[in-house]
Design a protein around this motif. Structure first.
Motif, PDB file in Angstrom:
ATOM      1  N   LEU A  98     -82.098  72.305  55.687  1.00  0.00           N
ATOM      2  CA  LEU A  98     -81.860  70.915  56.307  1.00  0.00           C
ATOM      3  C   LEU A  98     -80.476  71.071  57.240  1.00  0.00           C
ATOM      4  CD1 LEU A  98     -82.509  68.957  53.094  1.00  0.00           C
ATOM      5  CD2 LEU A  98     -83.729  68.811  55.253  1.00  0.00           C
ATOM      6  N   ARG A 102     -80.407  70.001  61.068  1.00  0.00           N
ATOM      7  CA  ARG A 102     -79.380  68.767  61.654  1.00  0.00           C
ATOM      8  C   ARG A 102     -78.532  69.347  62.680  1.00  0.00           C
ATOM      9  NH1 ARG A 102     -78.600  67.830  55.518  1.00  0.00           N
ATOM     10  NH2 ARG A 102     -80.005  66.219  54.899  1.00  0.00           N
ATOM     11  N   LYS A 164     -85.519  57.775  57.629  1.00  0.00           N
ATOM     12  CA  LYS A 164     -84.367  58.093  58.472  1.00  0.00           C
ATOM     13  C   LYS A 164     -83.069  58.552  57.683  1.00  0.00           C
ATOM     14  CE  LYS A 164     -85.533  55.101  62.321  1.00  0.00           C
ATOM     15  NZ  LYS A 164     -84.942  53.824  63.223  1.00  0.00           N
ATOM     16  N   CYS A 167     -83.164  61.897  56.269  1.00  0.00           N
ATOM     17  CA  CYS A 167     -82.571  63.002  57.474  1.00  0.00           C
ATOM     18  C   CYS A 167     -81.142  63.100  57.598  1.00  0.00           C
ATOM     19  CB  CYS A 167     -82.966  62.373  58.523  1.00  0.00           C
ATOM     20  SG  CYS A 167     -85.003  62.704  58.774  1.00  0.00           S
ATOM     21  N   VAL A 206     -87.793  65.744  56.547  1.00  0.00           N
ATOM     22  CA  VAL A 206     -87.155  65.784  57.889  1.00  0.00           C
ATOM     23  C   VAL A 206     -87.979  66.290  59.087  1.00  0.00           C
ATOM     24  CG1 VAL A 206     -85.349  66.996  58.893  1.00  0.00           C
ATOM     25  CG2 VAL A 206     -85.267  66.076  56.373  1.00  0.00           C
ATOM     26  N   ILE A 210     -88.509  64.376  62.640  1.00  0.00           N
ATOM     27  CA  ILE A 210     -88.215  65.280  63.746  1.00  0.00           C
ATOM     28  C   ILE A 210     -89.540  65.223  64.919  1.00  0.00           C
ATOM     29  CG2 ILE A 210     -87.482  67.204  65.021  1.00  0.00           C
ATOM     30  CD1 ILE A 210     -85.582  67.710  62.412  1.00  0.00           C
ATOM     31  N   LEU A 217     -82.415  64.508  65.945  1.00  0.00           N
ATOM     32  CA  LEU A 217     -81.004  65.374  65.326  1.00  0.00           C
ATOM     33  C   LEU A 217     -80.582  66.146  66.502  1.00  0.00           C
ATOM     34  CD1 LEU A 217     -82.672  66.424  61.957  1.00  0.00           C
ATOM     35  CD2 LEU A 217     -81.259  64.513  62.380  1.00  0.00           C
TER      36      LEU A 217
END
Length: 217
Positions: A98, A102, A164, A167, A206, A210, A217
């Protein structure tokens, strides 16, 4: 770029033996050109700041003693957004994946993958902008129309809001507070999305967000 121009690649890894081996492997693949290798993120940053030739793809180790992959990836995303970073790691824990996503990584690979998968992933990141193996999530094999999932089930506004927030760096408890809902309700949102999107982890949520551009991100 001309259609047949070699894909320019930089490799960043603080294990010298692995770095040299990976350089040899990547260099042996047709249409790949390793223009430079580095022992850590600091070296890559210095190289780019000095105005040297920028790569199309950076193969980036995640765990490094000096300027790790997460910090390096974030810097590249901020300063050279046209460069696509592909993470390489021995670990596949959710928190690390993650954080790399990000930070802007376009893919996440384990170092024990087959060379054919490495070749395919580099080409996919170069042409499509992302690549994730099935052991990360099967979600990216599907696509949706608008705000609908691959099976045609529409995502409700609150589900999208939760997605959202999932994420972000927030914990599920913090997401509950942000949405003014109980932790149990948040758990229900999570399980509903797992079923709709066909994934089992937060990583899957996530990656789905994306892929479908629900979040950038």
């Amino acid at each position: 770029m001309e259609k047949n121009s070699p894909i320019k690649i930089c490799i960043v890894d603080d294990h010298r033996l692995f770095l040299d081996s990976l350089k040899g492997l990547v260099s042996s693949i047709s249409n790949f050109n390793v223009i430079e290798v580095f022992n850590d993120g600091d070296e890559l940053v210095t190289y780019l700041k000095e105005g040297n030739e920028a790569p199309d793809i950076v193969l980036l180790d995640v765990k490094m003693k000096r300027m790790d992959g997460i910090a390096t990836c974030a810097w590249v995303k901020e300063n050279y957004p046209e460069i696509k970073a592909l993470a390489l790691s021995m670990e596949v824990d959710e928190d690390t994946v993650l954080k790399m996503l990000r930070a802007g990584a376009k893919g996440y690979l384990l170092k024990d993958i087959h060379p054919n998968i490495l070749e395919h992933s580099i080409n996919e990141v170069h042409t499509k902008g992302f690549y994730y193996t099935e052991n990360i999530t099967s979600t990216l094999l599907n696509s949706i129309d608008g705000k609908k999932s691959h099976d045609g089930v529409e995502l409700k506004e609150r589900e999208i809001e939760f997605l959202k927030l999932a994420c972000s760096e927030r914990t599920y408890k913090e997401i509950a507070s942000e949405m003014c809902l109980s932790p149990r309700t948040i758990d229900n949102y999570r399980e509903i999305l797992f079923q709709k999107i066909n994934c089992k982890t937060r990583i899957g949520l996530v990656l789905y967000a994306i892929k479908e551009k629900i979040v950038i991100l």
